[in-house]
Design an enzyme around this catalytic site. Structure first.
Site, PDB file in Angstrom:
ATOM      1  N   GLY A  71       0.820  -1.213   0.000  1.00  0.00           N
ATOM      2  CA  GLY A  71       0.000   0.000   0.000  1.00  0.00           C
ATOM      3  C   GLY A  71       0.854   1.262   0.000  1.00  0.00           C
ATOM      4  O   GLY A  71       0.425   2.313  -0.482  1.00  0.00           O
ATOM      5  N   GLU A 130       2.489  -7.996  -1.639  1.00  0.00           N
ATOM      6  CA  GLU A 130       1.235  -8.548  -1.101  1.00  0.00           C
ATOM      7  C   GLU A 130       1.093 -10.041  -1.345  1.00  0.00           C
ATOM      8  O   GLU A 130       0.552 -10.779  -0.519  1.00  0.00           O
ATOM      9  CB  GLU A 130       0.027  -7.820  -1.716  1.00  0.00           C
ATOM     10  CG  GLU A 130      -0.224  -6.431  -1.163  1.00  0.00           C
ATOM     11  CD  GLU A 130       0.585  -5.332  -1.828  1.00  0.00           C
ATOM     12  OE1 GLU A 130       1.586  -5.648  -2.507  1.00  0.00           O
ATOM     13  OE2 GLU A 130       0.228  -4.149  -1.677  1.00  0.00           O
TER      14      GLU A 130
HETATM   15  C1  3H9 Z   1      -0.882  -4.121   1.732  1.00  0.00           C
HETATM   16  O1  3H9 Z   1      -0.259  -3.110   1.658  1.00  0.00           O
HETATM   17  C2  3H9 Z   1      -2.246  -4.311   1.127  1.00  0.00           C
HETATM   18  C3  3H9 Z   1      -2.625  -3.235   0.144  1.00  0.00           C
HETATM   19  O2  3H9 Z   1      -2.064  -3.456  -1.128  1.00  0.00           O
HETATM   20  C4  3H9 Z   1      -4.101  -3.209  -0.116  1.00  0.00           C
HETATM   21  C5  3H9 Z   1      -4.979  -2.884   1.019  1.00  0.00           C
HETATM   22  C6  3H9 Z   1      -6.405  -2.657   0.599  1.00  0.00           C
HETATM   23  N1  3H9 Z   1       1.810  -3.776   8.996  1.00  0.00           N
HETATM   24  O3  3H9 Z   1      10.197  -6.554   9.533  1.00  0.00           O
HETATM   25  P1  3H9 Z   1      10.612  -5.711  10.683  1.00  0.00           P
HETATM   26  C7  3H9 Z   1       5.992  -4.459  11.841  1.00  0.00           C
HETATM   27  S1  3H9 Z   1      -0.309  -5.456   2.592  1.00  0.00           S
HETATM   28  C8  3H9 Z   1       1.925  -3.936  10.322  1.00  0.00           C
HETATM   29  O4  3H9 Z   1      11.172  -6.386  11.868  1.00  0.00           O
HETATM   30  P2  3H9 Z   1      12.672  -4.546   9.062  1.00  0.00           P
HETATM   31  C9  3H9 Z   1       6.642  -5.797  12.119  1.00  0.00           C
HETATM   32  O5  3H9 Z   1       5.692  -6.758  12.466  1.00  0.00           O
HETATM   33  C10 3H9 Z   1       1.238  -4.924   3.244  1.00  0.00           C
HETATM   34  N2  3H9 Z   1       3.111  -4.139  10.928  1.00  0.00           N
HETATM   35  O6  3H9 Z   1      11.610  -4.534  10.234  1.00  0.00           O
HETATM   36  C11 3H9 Z   1       7.567  -5.441  13.248  1.00  0.00           C
HETATM   37  O7  3H9 Z   1       6.769  -5.345  14.410  1.00  0.00           O
HETATM   38  P3  3H9 Z   1       7.343  -5.772  15.828  1.00  0.00           P
HETATM   39  C12 3H9 Z   1       2.308  -4.942   2.233  1.00  0.00           C
HETATM   40  C13 3H9 Z   1       4.206  -4.168  10.168  1.00  0.00           C
HETATM   41  O8  3H9 Z   1      13.367  -3.264   9.135  1.00  0.00           O
HETATM   42  C14 3H9 Z   1       8.021  -4.030  12.894  1.00  0.00           C
HETATM   43  O9  3H9 Z   1       7.041  -3.524  12.003  1.00  0.00           O
HETATM   44  N3  3H9 Z   1       3.566  -4.643   2.851  1.00  0.00           N
HETATM   45  C15 3H9 Z   1       4.152  -4.009   8.785  1.00  0.00           C
HETATM   46  O10 3H9 Z   1      13.491  -5.803   9.090  1.00  0.00           O
HETATM   47  C16 3H9 Z   1       9.366  -3.980  12.214  1.00  0.00           C
HETATM   48  O11 3H9 Z   1       9.336  -4.854  11.096  1.00  0.00           O
HETATM   49  C17 3H9 Z   1       4.451  -5.593   3.196  1.00  0.00           C
HETATM   50  O12 3H9 Z   1       4.273  -6.749   2.934  1.00  0.00           O
HETATM   51  C18 3H9 Z   1       2.882  -3.795   8.198  1.00  0.00           C
HETATM   52  N4  3H9 Z   1       2.742  -3.620   6.878  1.00  0.00           N
HETATM   53  O13 3H9 Z   1      11.822  -4.614   7.712  1.00  0.00           O
HETATM   54  C19 3H9 Z   1       5.698  -5.135   3.914  1.00  0.00           C
HETATM   55  N5  3H9 Z   1       5.395  -4.073   8.290  1.00  0.00           N
HETATM   56  O14 3H9 Z   1       8.510  -4.887  16.083  1.00  0.00           O
HETATM   57  C20 3H9 Z   1       5.859  -5.913   5.190  1.00  0.00           C
HETATM   58  C21 3H9 Z   1       6.202  -4.269   9.341  1.00  0.00           C
HETATM   59  O15 3H9 Z   1       6.194  -5.603  16.763  1.00  0.00           O
HETATM   60  N6  3H9 Z   1       6.976  -5.462   5.960  1.00  0.00           N
HETATM   61  N7  3H9 Z   1       5.493  -4.321  10.474  1.00  0.00           N
HETATM   62  O16 3H9 Z   1       7.740  -7.219  15.655  1.00  0.00           O
HETATM   63  C22 3H9 Z   1       8.261  -5.770   5.661  1.00  0.00           C
HETATM   64  O17 3H9 Z   1       8.562  -6.417   4.680  1.00  0.00           O
HETATM   65  C23 3H9 Z   1       9.321  -5.304   6.610  1.00  0.00           C
HETATM   66  O18 3H9 Z   1       8.732  -5.091   7.855  1.00  0.00           O
HETATM   67  C24 3H9 Z   1      10.047  -4.017   6.185  1.00  0.00           C
HETATM   68  C25 3H9 Z   1      10.987  -3.570   7.344  1.00  0.00           C
HETATM   69  C26 3H9 Z   1      10.900  -4.320   4.944  1.00  0.00           C
HETATM   70  C27 3H9 Z   1       9.082  -2.917   5.895  1.00  0.00           C
END
Ligand code: 3H9
Length: 718
Positions: free
Chosen positions: A100, A123
């Protein structure tokens, strides 16, 4: 949740403020809506820049909110409104623009990225699709083939690649926000119509049908039974329709995926990985506060397959390594192989190989000053003990001593040293420089600091590290035993290796249990069984043939090995291969005959075995052992077990891992089926339901996230 400032007199700067990744929670969406309205209605504002706090643009929708009902403004109309606005909007992308977050950038009229930023639509890895217009706008921006590749794989791209593909307008090494502000001022007054992606026509390749056919075939082949990649292809196809129709199709496809068990499993896996990394320890002890030591130098003992992979893993993250072998020839072979591996790895990553960090030695005396040693000789307890005794004498008192073992007793090794608190297990998976999983084994005396250091080193090497307790096989291999055993008992009862493998592969495993065993080599397990007295000349002559050490035993795997069939490497195993080393497994009539003769000899009447029984017997026995592991405090939480199976044993990610799978099937059902099989086959080990499973069912089968509380209360009653 979003800060609003007027800067450079006429630019509205909107900063997303939702740490750590500025996810688009309901509050953030609300704040974007309000701040955008304010910017568009304020006559002083001529342009808008959107950025994210703490050097991160946006990590996408807030995945945690997926579990509840939608609150706050929905994303699609919010994004449509930003794109339709009459003032130029520029995205200043630092850190990440994912999901998103990237969809938000796509509705901005211009995108400026910092050179270290990563962008993408991941996603699909969460079992859904980019449903805020991503599947409609990206193909319009970069064309169908490139968009298909990015959306169906979820791959993150670097800022440089994004520029090449046309995903961003400019890449900068300077302050991204400053550059975006200047850019925005220059964009004032320029027509925006060509910058509104939803209004453009998607450029189509001449053979459109062919492109989609190939993409469909590719995703079906790669992700057997996984729904999201296929839905992504269908959504991108809809980008050839007018936007209003395409976005409707995107939303329908999303609705199907969103409510599927696969999406739940994949989202669970995402959080399970992060939960495991925070490592609640099996013993329940608090470790989170302990500080890891910094590791600058390490030694690896043994340059076999495992040792070589470990040396490469250490050197490529900048740790200097002394590699030790006992024999000159083995040392030279190992040296050449390590250098070759490092050079190939560096070439692939476009960096220079860190060869200057390596030293090779024939003597443990050279390890006096290293920060950490990883012993990686083959699984011979006597040899390992001798090495630990010597290390204890040679290394300085603060050196951490680790063993790479797939299941031997870490405490027994710690007992050989003068520093049991600085001894831990580091169970790498083969090939160690490729496989992501690392089991960090805490011995009885291992200090918090030792475990913190091993966990943090694992993370530095890019591994998914899970802290586990010390018992034969730790978590992964201990659970493998009941899984393999059920498969061999099913052979006895009437199934064939290919039938069992097909059922497991249809479930989602990349390889069934017998094909996997042929790949790994059958001789290793045979040697272990011989050493433990289960087979071979040392078997107690009083044991009846199909009972060993007081329980039912299936000798079929031993019979296969006795024929010199050790798997792919010998061209024969559970299957036959055209030549040794070949990977194309073919059913072998000799194995069918062996099974027939065996059943006749022991008066076993073969019966028809269904795929359902194969899945239930193998996977419920696997989860049942997982419950026992939780009871025994070998794993601290079900997430740890699932992460181990997802990253080390090829458990299909869209099933979430054995414990999550059990929770999805329903604990009551798992218990009922295990009771049924245990009753039907009282002799077959591992089918008797574990006390923890019974307890959880008695307490109303709580969701997996709540098991920890019940396990804790169970321990307090023990
Ligand atoms: C989407 O966008 C759907 C839309 O297209 C449509 C909607 C209608 N949400 O990984 P880390 C938390 S779907 C909530 O350790 P890094 C994570 O759980 C989304 N929480 O850090 C952790 O929490 P905690 C598409 C999230 O530096 C903390 O943040 N996006 C989210 O190694 C730190 O994360 C993705 O798939 C989130 N979206 O990596 C991206 N993202 O500290 C998913 C992270 O409590 N995220 N958290 O354990 C990632 O790939 C990695 O977190 C990122 C940072 C690369 C961003």
């Amino acid at each position: 949740m979003a800060r609003y400032e007027l800067v450079k007199r006429s630019v509205a700067l909107i900063t997303l403020t939702n740490p750590p990744v500025n996810a688009l929670s309901s509050a953030v969406r609300h704040a974007i809506s309000k701040t955008m309205e304010r910017a568009l209605s304020d006559p002083k504002v001529t342009a808008v820049v959107i950025c994210g706090e703490n050097g991160r643009f946006c990590g996408g929708a807030d995945i945690r909110e997926f579990a509840g009902p939608l609150r706050g403004p929905p994303l699609v109309p919010l994004l449509d409104a930003i794109e339709a606005g009459e003032k130029p909007v520029v995205a200043a992308i630092e850190g990440v623009a994912l999901g998103g977050g990237f969809e938000l950038a796509l509705v901005c009229h211009y995108r400026i990225a910092h050179y270290k930023a990563r962008l993408g639509l991941p996603e699909v890895t969460l079992g859904i699709l980019p449903a805020a217009g991503g599947t409609q706008r990206l193909p319009r921006l970069i064309g169908i083939p490139a968009a298909l590749e990015l959306i169906t794989t979820g791959r993150h791209v670097s800022a440089q690649e994004a520029l090449k593909l046309g995903m961003v307008d400019q890449v900068t090494e300077q302050n991204t926000c400053e550059v975006a502000l200047e850019f925005a001022l220059k964009a004032v007054g320029k027509p925006l119509s060509s910058r509104r992606l939803s209004t453009l026509t998607t450029p189509c390749p001449p053979d459109l049908d062919g492109v989609f056919e190939v993409a469909t075939m590719q995703v079906q082949k790669k992700a057997r039974g996984v729904m999201a990649p296929l839905a992504c292809v269908q959504a991108v196809r809809a980008a050839t329709l007018p936007y209003s129709e395409g976005i409707k199709r995107e939303s329908e496809l999303m609705a199907t995926l969103f409510n599927s068990g696969q999406a739940q499993a994949l989202q669970y896996s995402f959080f399970a990985q992060r939960t495991a990394e925070k490592w609640t320890l099996p013993s329940g002890a608090q470790w989170n506060n302990s500080k890891p030591r910094e590791i600058r130098s390490a030694a690896v003992i043994g340059l076999g397959t495992m040792g070589r992979g470990i040396v490469v893993s250490l050197a490529r993250v900048g740790i200097s390594v002394i590699a030790v072998e006992s024999d000159k020839k083995l040392l030279e072979t190992g040296r050449q192989m390590v250098i070759g591996m490092l050079e190939r790895d560096a070439k692939r990553r476009g960096v220079s190989a860190s060869l200057s960090l390596l030293k090779f030695s024939l003597s443990l005396q050279d390890l006096k000053d290293v920060d950490l040693v990883i012993e990686a000789v083959f699984e011979d307890m006597a040899l390992k003990k001798q090495i630990f005794r010597e290390l204890s004498k040679v290394c300085r008192p603060a050196t951490l001593l680790c063993t790479n073992t797939s299941g031997l007793d870490v405490d027994a090794l710690a007992g050989m040293t003068d520093r049991p608190q600085l001894v831990a297990g580091m169970h790498f998976f083969s090939p160690a420089h490729v496989m992501k999983l690392l089991e960090v084994v805490c011995g009885l005396c291992s200090s918090n600091e030792a475990i913190a250091t091993a966990m943090s080193l694992g993370k530095r090497m890019g591994k998914v590290s899970v802290a586990v307790g010390n018992c034969p096989g730790f978590v992964g291999n201990r659970m493998l035993m009941p899984y393999l055993e059920q498969a061999t008992f099913l052979l006895e009862e009437g199934a064939t290796p290919e039938q069992i493998d097909k059922a497991l592969e249809d479930f989602g495993f990349a390889m069934g249990v017998f094909r996997m065993s042929d790949l790994a080599g059958l001789d290793v397990g045979w040697r272990v069984r011989k050493e433990s007295g289960l087979t071979g000349p040392d078997v107690d002559p009083k044991d009846p043939p199909r009972r060993r050490q007081g329980r039912k035993y299936c000798p079929i795997p031993d019979m296969v090995c006795e024929q010199g069939r050790f798997g792919q490497k010998t061209g024969r195993g559970w299957y036959m291969y055209d030549k040794p080393g070949d990977t194309n497994a073919k059913p072998d009539p000799l194995i069918q005959n062996l099974l027939k003769t065996y059943r006749t000899r022991y008066g076993i009447q073969p019966r028809k075995i269904t795929d359902q029984e194969i899945i239930e017997r193998c996977l419920f026995a696997l989860a049942n052992e997982g419950f026992r592991i939780l009871e025994d405090k070998i794993a601290g939480q079900p997430e740890d077990i699932d992460v181990i199976y997802l990253f080390g044993y090829g458990f299909p990610r869209h099933r979430g891992g054995p414990m999550f799978y059990a929770s999805m099937v329903g604990l009551e059902r798992v218990l009922e089926r295990l009771e049924y099989y245990h009753h039907a086959f009282p002799d077959v080990p591992h089918l008797e339901p574990s006390p923890l499973l019974k307890k959880l069912v008695a307490r109303g089968s709580p969701p997996i996230q709540k098991w920890r509380e019940h396990i804790k209360s169970m321990h307090s009653h023990l």
